[in-house]
Design a protein around this motif. Structure first.
Motif: not given
Length: 488
Positions: A114-120, A141-148, A159-164, A199-206
């Protein structure tokens, strides 16, 4: 004496000054998070979702590109699952890393993003590589970035359905010291094991960052690169400026002129460290793929009188501003090899941007350096220079049809002149600022918050493609000059 610089033949430079060189760092240390950033949703201090509004507003103005969290030393004692869910159910612990302060875990993963979101800004997570486990890392990592999946379901319930979006990932912190007292052989083998479970859960590699050396430990760099460079994207380096030895740090405000010089000498070692470590990195990574990440840097001086020395709260003077500008110029000089840097730290700790006291907030001289240097973010590097024997250091870049010129005069007694030749005719600057103070230890206080701040800069002249500048002693300037017409 007039210093002369010719950048007229460097218009085709392909080196970019990464915006991430102006990254920040915030650790659970003293009031770096609690009170400085997080006040809670029920606080009388104006806040948005528990994060104080005045600090966010100020930090947004300097275009923070990335924020490293939760440490630092604290990262290797941090267990992410203790900082999610209802506040009243989060585990309260003793922060044994820094002064035995009660850690409520009120500021956890959700609050950080949320801080990162506010700071952009983008996120940089340093995982627990010492007291944690591979499973704990993989679950986080799964908690933060996995869609399912089960961890995504837990995130949604919290409180945060969408991955970060998480790009930068630090695997360990100072593993040669308080992060485990490991040998480089042991660390590199363990690093290869752990990174295998990223593990990678989206198209942008760590962007995986391995632990680099303790200042001039070249054996560490050589060994880790030899054994593990294929499995990392960055290698970290930490270097702090000191006025004397580690156990005899000088005062941040009450210092003698000789301590100005000793701190400058210490700061300028960054140039040597980068040069020598990069040289060893290139022995194995000849394509310069693995970049140096200076994710802790700044002045480390004596803690402010009357405060807990373990909370590392220190004042910030014009001297610190000059040191910050010098360091940013060193980073620009090595912009082909240094991709990210994170000053320590953002609020209330070490060489911070901001100091808070209750509901009050002041900006430090270092804050204004970042305000000036933000103009170089992702700009084309034309020239950068920093040398122990020269009082001037600078960064000259090109961006949005402008030349951006930042110059630092490290001499605290004498003004300096510099003449710069460009390839194109120069227009009238649409940005010209100076940071300067008369006293060696000039700083801002809660009673006098504007003692040191940016002011208009006028002591320059332009003739066709030539710029001449006169810099006051202990000052930093930045000019943004429109480019007029074709090359002369």
């Amino acid at each position: 004496m007039t210093h002369s610089v010719d950048v007229s033949d460097k218009e085709n430079s392909k080196t970019i000054i990464s915006k991430y060189l102006q990254g920040q760092f915030s650790e659970h240390l003293g009031s770096g998070v609690y009170g400085g950033l997080w006040v809670g949703t029920d606080s009388d201090i104006p806040n948005t979702n528990g994060i104080r509004n005045d600090v966010v507003t100020a930090l947004k103005k300097i275009d923070i590109p990335v924020l490293r969290w939760p440490g630092g030393f604290f990262a290797d004692n941090y267990h992410w699952y203790e900082g999610i869910g209802p506040f009243e159910k989060r585990r309260r612990i003793i922060n044994s890393s820094w002064g035995g302060k009660l850690e409520t875990n009120a500021f956890g993963t959700h609050e950080y993003f949320e801080l990162c979101r506010q700071l952009g800004c983008e996120s940089y997570i340093n995982i627990n590589f010492s007291s944690g486990s591979i499973k704990e890392m993989a679950d986080w990592l799964e908690y933060m970035t996995a869609p399912a999946g089960s961890m995504a379901d837990l995130r949604s319930k919290s409180g945060h359905p969408e991955p970060w979006n998480l790009h930068f990932l630090g695997i360990g912190n100072e593993s040669w010291g308080g992060g485990g007292h490991m040998t480089p052989e042991f660390y590199s083998d363990r690093y290869k094991l752990w990174q295998s479970f990223v593990r990678q859960y989206n198209d942008k590699p760590f962007y995986k960052i391995g632990v680099g050396p303790n200042i001039d430990d070249f054996h560490w760099t050589d060994t880790v690169m030899k054994n593990a460079y294929e499995y990392m994207d960055g290698l970290s380096l930490h270097h702090y400026g000191l006025t004397d030895i580690w156990d005899n740090k000088g005062d941040a405000v009450e210092f003698q002129p000789k301590e100005w010089n000793s701190l400058l000498y210490s700061i300028q070692k960054m140039d040597y460290f980068i040069t020598e470590h990069v040289k060893r990195m290139h022995r194995y990574d000849q394509n310069n793929r693995v970049k140096l990440i200076v994710d802790e840097w700044g002045d480390w001086l004596r803690a402010q009188a009357g405060t807990n020395p373990n909370f590392l709260r220190q004042q910030n003077t014009i001297r610190d501003a000059v040191m910050a500008a010098t360091t940013l110029n060193i980073f620009a000089k090595h912009a082909d090899s240094v991709y990210m840097a994170n000053i320590a730290q953002m609020v209330n700790v070490l060489q911070s941007m901001i100091l808070t006291k209750g509901s009050q907030m002041i900006l430090t001289p270092t804050y204004y350096i970042f305000d000036m240097y933000k103009h170089h973010q992702d700009a084309q590097l034309l020239s950068a220079y920093s040398d122990n024997g020269d009082p001037l250091n600078y960064t000259i870049s090109k961006k949005n049809n402008h030349y951006i010129i930042s110059i630092c005069n490290t001499n605290y007694e004498q003004s300096q002149n510099i003449s710069i030749k460009f390839a194109n005719k120069l227009g009238t600057p649409d940005y010209a600022k100076q940071l300067h103070a008369d006293a060696l230890n000039a700083h801002n206080t809660f009673d006098d918050p504007d003692n040191v701040k940016l002011k208009p800069f006028k002591d320059y002249s332009i003739s066709m493609n030539n710029l001449k500048v006169n810099l006051a002693d202990k000052s930093v300037i930045t000019l943004a000059i429109p480019i007029i017409g074709d090359e002369l």
